[in-house]
Enzyme design. Structure first.
Site, PDB file in Angstrom:
ATOM      1  N   HIS A 486      -0.161 -11.581  19.200  1.00 29.22           N
ATOM      2  CA  HIS A 486      -1.209 -11.530  20.224  1.00 29.22           C
ATOM      3  C   HIS A 486      -2.267 -12.620  20.098  1.00 29.22           C
ATOM      4  O   HIS A 486      -2.966 -12.922  21.069  1.00 29.22           O
ATOM      5  CB  HIS A 486      -1.899 -10.159  20.160  1.00 29.22           C
ATOM      6  CG  HIS A 486      -2.489  -9.720  21.466  1.00 29.22           C
ATOM      7  ND1 HIS A 486      -3.106 -10.584  22.347  1.00 29.22           N
ATOM      8  CD2 HIS A 486      -2.548  -8.502  22.059  1.00 29.22           C
ATOM      9  CE1 HIS A 486      -3.522  -9.911  23.407  1.00 29.22           C
ATOM     10  NE2 HIS A 486      -3.195  -8.651  23.255  1.00 29.22           N
ATOM     11  N   THR A 615     -10.222 -12.285  27.652  1.00 31.66           N
ATOM     12  CA  THR A 615     -10.231 -10.942  28.213  1.00 31.66           C
ATOM     13  C   THR A 615     -11.630 -10.341  28.166  1.00 31.66           C
ATOM     14  O   THR A 615     -12.520 -10.834  27.490  1.00 31.66           O
ATOM     15  CB  THR A 615      -9.283 -10.000  27.436  1.00 31.66           C
ATOM     16  OG1 THR A 615      -9.730  -9.913  26.076  1.00 31.66           O
ATOM     17  CG2 THR A 615      -7.860 -10.497  27.490  1.00 31.66           C
TER      18      THR A 615
END
Length: 819
Positions: A486, A615
């Site tokens: 990730h 994000t």
């Protein structure tokens, strides 16, 4: 997706011994280094920046401008208003015969200056236009006159021939929100889950923070936002991901699934050959910037920076080092810090099969190997009878171990098995040829999908190289999957690549009638190179311990995947509601029925409207959502009342989502403030409380970005079934969902088996019931019925010829079709 777990677990300590430091030195140093990293990235992309830096102009536009100036000069016109004559006077005098050359050079210099000024003006104008977010705040389907004017200007200033990185220099920087607004929004978000006493205490801490520390911390963030490309993203990558010492498996990886009801070929080597070839085609287009930048709603470009590290990338475990601070006598050990190693190119993939590692070249002298040649190489590996060497079979379990353990062992491997380690870490990506089948089965559909998800997320703990940017997993029956690390990028980036891969290998490359890749084998190809590891005894003990820990972690994960086929996006649109908000509010109802209480809910959304944005968190558990849930559980409430409360909850969620996307979220700002406070050694009880929060419900929508690659209306089975991730909390859930076509939503749920409070299958049933109960509010109390799906095997045709396609479900294309 998996970031929620990392966000909870990060520890933003800047030194290991807590030494006292001069107040401003560490944070100023870190801000300086952030800006330095930004500028280094710009230098490393010099050629791309040159091509895209003149966007929306082009290098040829300089030649056109220069020719126009020369023509005007020939016609005895001076477009420079005397500037070219002054430039000529500044140039050296090379004699009378070079008088014309001086004129040409003066015209070239003037053309360059004018060209640069025009490009700079275009960049500034486009950046100002892209800073407008009013269009986000407008009701769906409505567009005001200012937004129409803005859209027309964006199209004018955007040029025509855009490349992947064309907009990078024109994207605005992520703004630092007002600290007062952030604290107010935070208090509003926790009000539904706190008692009156706890909320009053939290409010007191917040006011104390605003009075004592907020202005100083905010000043440093403003300084960083001016100096670095993004005020939060590099710290997010470092402190949330790279400084985490948890195992990557389950905690920092996520998975992507194959087609749910379709397997284009049961031949494992053939599926691997086409998939690897399609991935390398994507890398080729990526290197040439032939991938178009993503446009939100078809008009607003998103940042493309994360695409750079998809391939040839490995996360390297870090060990503690000693560095010199600004203080004259301070030698301080830093916390361990992983780093992301990215190579400009790699011409091989690393392959794992039955405990053995291989190096498979992907190119020949004539270029990229054909799918049939790659299939041939993979088949050679599958047919190789040689056994794995002692402990080699379980070596990859080290990448699933705590990072400090793996870092220490890797330092020995760099000496004992340097070539083999370099072959794996320097590969374009990792390929795992599994010996077991996976995917949906006729005999037990539910259990088979759950096992499929667990195999992708964790495998057997020793058959994935979790450090690689992604691992392509090919099962023995031809099913595919992806396990993604990730830290280097977020889910939409890998999802974009995965959609391209599935569409290309299935519809563009295709398979022959017997299920093999098209073309002919190449007898001259060298055999795949077997990698040999010289493992000392002390490493073997570490491998055994790592394998035991990986199996424990893998065995503790409870995954549940289910396609919800009663209705999908089309029904929600007919209700004039946002599909994502519809699901999020329904999840609040499902979780309340599961646990009997409300909880902090983490929904990930992107901030790629800004340069190098990643994000932000949407705190989906709102007061409006809680009011709706209570109304649904209150038998005295009527359907119109419940429906009105549901619409209010959806509108509130939409407002939070749009605020987060436009840089006005809560959590990334509080995270950055917390990092600055740690650097300054300013303890804030308010920030400590924020940091200590858990996320019992972590959610994410898997976006389908490239509908043009699939005909989802006629062939709804030919679309990725999404993916999932581990829970963020030991007693919580991880829930992701994807809209498959118009009539299906596939959910991926995870939890820990060790928790007595959670059960993935139980929550799945609550989600199904909640969605049906909500839908009944818009259908006069009638629950939608599921769309029937058969479970028979059929044969289908694909582009370029027919082939056996082992599948279950509605009919697929029966002739060559352009998608």
């Amino acid at each position: 997706m998996a970031e929620a777990h990392q966000a909870v677990g990060f520890r933003p300590s800047t030194t290991s011994d807590g030494a006292e430091m001069e107040l401003s030195a560490p944070v100023l140093q870190e801000i300086y280094l952030s800006g330095l990293r930004s500028w280094k990235r710009h230098l490393s992309r010099f050629w791309n920046d040159f091509l895209t830096g003149v966007f929306p102009a082009s290098p040829l536009s300089w030649l056109f401008l220069f020719s126009a100036i020369q023509l005007a000069w020939f016609l005895q016109l001076d477009p420079s208003l005397g500037l070219m004559e002054k430039i000529k006077e500044l140039l050296p005098d090379w004699g009378g015969e070079h008088h014309r050359l001086r004129g040409v050079l003066a015209a070239a210099l003037f053309a360059s200056c004018l060209w640069g000024a025009l490009i700079f003006t275009l960049h500034v104008a486009l950046r100002l236009l892209l800073s407008y977010h009013g269009w986000l705040l407008e009701p769906h389907g409505a567009m005001s006159s200012p937004t129409k004017t803005w859209l027309a200007l964006v199209r004018i200033f955007s040029g025509r021939k855009t490349m992947l990185f064309s907009y990078q220099r024109s994207l605005p920087r992520q703004p630092v929100p007002s600290v007062q607004d952030t604290v107010r929004k935070y208090l509003e978000s926790v009000r539904p889950i706190l008692s009156d006493e706890d909320f009053d205490w939290t409010s007191v801490l917040a006011q104390e923070f605003l009075r004592l520390q907020a202005s100083l911390l905010q000043w440093y963030l403003q300084l960083k936002s001016w100096w670095a490309s993004n005020y939060v993203s590099d710290w997010w990558e470092e402190f949330v991901y790279l400084r985490s010492r948890h195992p990557l498996m389950v905690n920092s990886n996520y998975y992507m699934m194959d087609f749910l009801y379709v397997t284009p070929t049961p031949v494992q080597a053939a599926r691997a050959g086409n998939a690897v070839h399609a991935l390398l085609l994507y890398r080729h287009r990526l290197n040439r910037q032939e991938i178009l930048p993503t446009l939100l709603m078809g008009m607003r470009p998103l940042c493309s920076a994360q695409y750079e590290k998809i391939f040839n990338t490995t996360r390297i475990p870090g060990i503690p080092k000693v560095y010199l601070t600004f203080l004259p006598s301070a030698l301080l050990p830093t916390p361990p810090l992983d780093h992301i190693r990215h190579l400009r190119d790699s011409r091989h993939v690393a392959v794992f099969h039955r405990g053995r590692f291989f190096r498979v070249g992907t190119h020949s002298q004539s270029g990229l190997l054909s799918p049939r040649a790659l299939e041939q190489q993979f088949q050679r590996i599958l047919d190789d009878p040689s056994p794995a060497c002692p402990q080699e079979e379980h070596l990859a379990a080290l990448t699933a171990a705590p990072r400090d353990v793996w870092a220490q062992v890797r330092s020995s491997l760099k000496i004992q098995a340097k070539d083999a380690l370099e072959a794996v870490e320097g590969a374009a990506f990792f390929v795992s040829l599994d010996s077991e089948p996976a995917g949906l089965t006729r005999e037990d559909p539910a259990a088979s999908l759950d096992a499929y998800a667990r195999a992708l997320l964790a495998g057997r703990g020793h058959d994935r190289w979790f450090d690689k940017s992604f691992t392509l997993i090919v099962f023995s029956n031809g099913k595919l999957g992806l396990s993604v690390e990730h830290s280097w990028a977020d889910c939409p980036i890998s999802g974009h690549m995965w959609e391209f891969t599935l569409a290309t290998e299935c519809f563009q490359l295709g398979y022959s009638a017997d299920g093999h890749c098209k073309g002919h084998p190449e007898s001259s190809l060298p055999q795949p190179q077997r990698l040999h590891w010289d493992l000392p005894e002390k490493i073997r003990l570490s491998i055994s311990l790592a394998l035991r820990g990986a199996k424990t972690l893998s065995g503790n994960i409870d995954c549940h995947v289910f396609p919800f086929s009663h209705f999908g996006k089309s029904f929600i649109k007919r209700c004039h509601l946002s599909s994502d908000s519809f699901i999020q509010v329904a999840l609040q109802l499902a979780h309340f029925r599961d646990r009997g209480e409300f909880c902090l809910t983490y929904e990930s959304t992107m901030t790629r409207l800004f340069l190098e944005g990643r994000t932000e968190t949407v705190r989906s558990c709102t007061r409006e959502a809680c009011n709706f849930v209570r109304a649904m559980e209150d038998k005295e409430k009527t359907e119109p009342q419940r429906r009105a409360l549901f619409r209010l909850a959806v509108e509130k969620h939409q407002a939070l989502l749009k605020a987060a996307m436009s840089g006005q979220g809560v959590d990334r700002h509080l995270f950055a403030l917390n990092i600055v406070s740690e650097f300054l050694h300013l303890r804030s009880p308010f920030l400590d409380q924020v940091h200590s929060e858990q996320w019992p419900l972590a959610t994410s929508q898997i976006p389908v970005q490239q509908i043009h690659l699939f005909d989802v209306h006629n062939y709804p089975d030919y679309v990725s079934s999404g993916g999932g991730f581990g829970p963020a909390d030991d007693h919580g859930y991880g829930v992701s969902y994807i809209f498959m076509g118009d009539d299906t939503v596939t959910f991926h749920i995870s939890s820990k088996k060790s928790s007595t409070k959670t059960d993935s299958h139980r929550l799945g049933q609550h989600i199904e019931d909640a969605l049906l109960d909500v839908a009944s509010l818009f259908q006069d109390g009638q629950r939608p019925k599921p769309r029937c799906r058969g479970l028979q095997e059929e044969h289908t045709g694909h582009r370029g010829g027919s082939l056996p396609c082992h599948r279950m479900g509605s009919r697929a294309p029966t002739k060559s079709t352009n998608f």
